[in-house]
Design a protein around this motif. Structure first.
Motif, PDB file in Angstrom:
ATOM      1  N   ILE A  52       4.475   0.245  -7.184  1.00  0.00           N
ATOM      2  CA  ILE A  52       5.232  -0.038  -5.955  1.00  0.00           C
ATOM      3  C   ILE A  52       6.424  -0.954  -6.277  1.00  0.00           C
ATOM      4  N   LEU A  53       6.177  -2.013  -7.052  1.00  0.00           N
ATOM      5  CA  LEU A  53       7.260  -2.945  -7.400  1.00  0.00           C
ATOM      6  C   LEU A  53       8.360  -2.244  -8.190  1.00  0.00           C
ATOM      7  N   GLN A  54       7.954  -1.273  -9.003  1.00  0.00           N
ATOM      8  CA  GLN A  54       8.889  -0.505  -9.815  1.00  0.00           C
ATOM      9  C   GLN A  54       9.970   0.156  -8.950  1.00  0.00           C
ATOM     10  N   GLU A 104      12.455  -3.699   2.108  1.00  0.00           N
ATOM     11  CA  GLU A 104      12.547  -2.407   2.770  1.00  0.00           C
ATOM     12  C   GLU A 104      12.119  -1.286   1.817  1.00  0.00           C
ATOM     13  N   LYS A 105      12.541  -1.392   0.557  1.00  0.00           N
ATOM     14  CA  LYS A 105      12.129  -0.391  -0.430  1.00  0.00           C
ATOM     15  C   LYS A 105      10.619  -0.433  -0.658  1.00  0.00           C
ATOM     16  N   LEU A 106      10.061  -1.647  -0.743  1.00  0.00           N
ATOM     17  CA  LEU A 106       8.610  -1.772  -0.933  1.00  0.00           C
ATOM     18  C   LEU A 106       7.878  -1.183   0.281  1.00  0.00           C
ATOM     19  N   ARG A 107       8.342  -1.525   1.475  1.00  0.00           N
ATOM     20  CA  ARG A 107       7.717  -1.012   2.694  1.00  0.00           C
ATOM     21  C   ARG A 107       7.727   0.526   2.701  1.00  0.00           C
ATOM     22  N   ASN A 108       8.877   1.102   2.374  1.00  0.00           N
ATOM     23  CA  ASN A 108       8.983   2.560   2.395  1.00  0.00           C
ATOM     24  C   ASN A 108       8.075   3.214   1.356  1.00  0.00           C
ATOM     25  N   GLU A 109       7.947   2.576   0.203  1.00  0.00           N
ATOM     26  CA  GLU A 109       7.081   3.111  -0.837  1.00  0.00           C
ATOM     27  C   GLU A 109       5.606   3.019  -0.412  1.00  0.00           C
ATOM     28  N   ILE A 110       5.228   1.912   0.208  1.00  0.00           N
ATOM     29  CA  ILE A 110       3.846   1.721   0.676  1.00  0.00           C
ATOM     30  C   ILE A 110       3.497   2.792   1.719  1.00  0.00           C
ATOM     31  N   ILE A 111       4.432   3.058   2.629  1.00  0.00           N
ATOM     32  CA  ILE A 111       4.196   4.111   3.633  1.00  0.00           C
ATOM     33  C   ILE A 111       4.042   5.468   2.946  1.00  0.00           C
ATOM     34  N   ARG A 113      -2.603   8.098   5.288  1.00  0.00           N
ATOM     35  CA  ARG A 113      -2.397   8.380   6.706  1.00  0.00           C
ATOM     36  C   ARG A 113      -1.026   7.874   7.156  1.00  0.00           C
ATOM     37  N   MET A 114      -0.223   7.372   6.195  1.00  0.00           N
ATOM     38  CA  MET A 114       1.103   6.810   6.460  1.00  0.00           C
ATOM     39  C   MET A 114       1.063   5.748   7.549  1.00  0.00           C
ATOM     40  N   LYS A 115       0.001   4.949   7.554  1.00  0.00           N
ATOM     41  CA  LYS A 115      -0.163   3.929   8.589  1.00  0.00           C
ATOM     42  C   LYS A 115      -0.722   2.629   7.975  1.00  0.00           C
ATOM     43  N   PRO A 116       0.097   1.929   7.171  1.00  0.00           N
ATOM     44  CA  PRO A 116      -0.382   0.671   6.569  1.00  0.00           C
ATOM     45  C   PRO A 116      -0.689  -0.392   7.632  1.00  0.00           C
ATOM     46  N   SER A 117      -1.606  -1.305   7.304  1.00  0.00           N
ATOM     47  CA  SER A 117      -1.963  -2.397   8.213  1.00  0.00           C
ATOM     48  C   SER A 117      -1.072  -3.591   7.900  1.00  0.00           C
ATOM     49  N   TRP A 118       0.142  -3.576   8.444  1.00  0.00           N
ATOM     50  CA  TRP A 118       1.158  -4.593   8.100  1.00  0.00           C
ATOM     51  C   TRP A 118       0.694  -6.008   8.380  1.00  0.00           C
ATOM     52  N   PHE A 146      -3.355  -8.091  -4.757  1.00  0.00           N
ATOM     53  CA  PHE A 146      -4.447  -8.075  -3.776  1.00  0.00           C
ATOM     54  C   PHE A 146      -3.903  -7.968  -2.354  1.00  0.00           C
ATOM     55  N   ASP A 147      -2.841  -8.705  -2.050  1.00  0.00           N
ATOM     56  CA  ASP A 147      -2.291  -8.669  -0.691  1.00  0.00           C
ATOM     57  C   ASP A 147      -1.704  -7.303  -0.353  1.00  0.00           C
ATOM     58  N   VAL A 148      -1.114  -6.651  -1.347  1.00  0.00           N
ATOM     59  CA  VAL A 148      -0.606  -5.292  -1.099  1.00  0.00           C
ATOM     60  C   VAL A 148      -1.781  -4.341  -0.876  1.00  0.00           C
ATOM     61  N   ALA A 149      -2.871  -4.540  -1.602  1.00  0.00           N
ATOM     62  CA  ALA A 149      -4.064  -3.706  -1.405  1.00  0.00           C
ATOM     63  C   ALA A 149      -4.587  -3.847   0.027  1.00  0.00           C
TER      64      ALA A 149
END
Ligand SMILES: [Zn+2]
Length: 150
Positions: free
Chosen positions: A44-46, A73-80, A85-90, A102-105
């Motif tokens: 993701i960081l990449q 914004e790039k990290l958020r888009n990659e996480i989605i 389910r394209m629905k991260p728990s922000w 761990f926090d990204v997990a």
């Protein structure tokens, strides 16, 4: 003796067996979950590696509201994009914590009950299972481990 009699009947015995199976499975998959979470985080960081690293808290994040920071914004888009389910728990982790794997997990876990957790050792089986499922990276490893745990 009364307590013993309660646990000796078939229904609680089954419950105890199930609890034990979940406990053992959780313990068996934990090392693999931690390792995968570090891989996932690196990947993701990449995606934002050509932007200036940022460790600010940008407040509430949503799936499409612009973030005043190209890095996040790039990290958020990659996480989605990764989230099954394209629905991260922000709400599980603010942007200032996204430099920690761990926090990204936690963004891949359920939206309630995990925001105050600080390490994988505090995460129950349901949280690990949600992470495994939603990050979509592990099917074969987990199946093997679940079989071994059984
Ligand atoms: Zn930022």
């Amino acid at each position: 003796m009364a307590a013993y009699r309660i646990f000796a009947s078939p229904e609680p015995q089954n419950w105890l067996k199930q609890w034990r199976a979940v406990f053992i499975t959780r313990k068996a998959i934990l090392p693999s979950v931690k390792k995968k979470s570090r891989h996932l985080h690196t990947n993701i960081l990449q995606k934002a590696s050509n932007e200036q690293t940022c460790s600010l808290d940008h407040g509430r994040i949503s799936d499409n509201k612009p973030i005043p920071c190209r890095y996040h914004e790039k990290l958020r888009n990659e996480i989605i994009a990764i989230h099954k389910r394209m629905k991260p728990s922000w709400r599980n982790a603010s942007t200032d914590k996204w430099l920690d794997s761990f926090d990204v997990a936690k963004l891949f876990m359920q939206s309630a009950g995990y925001e105050d957790k600080r390490s994988f050792d505090e995460i129950d089986f349901n949280g690990l299972a949600a992470f495994i499922y939603n990050c979509g990276e592990f099917t074969s490893t987990v199946e093997t481990l679940s079989d071994e745990a059984r």
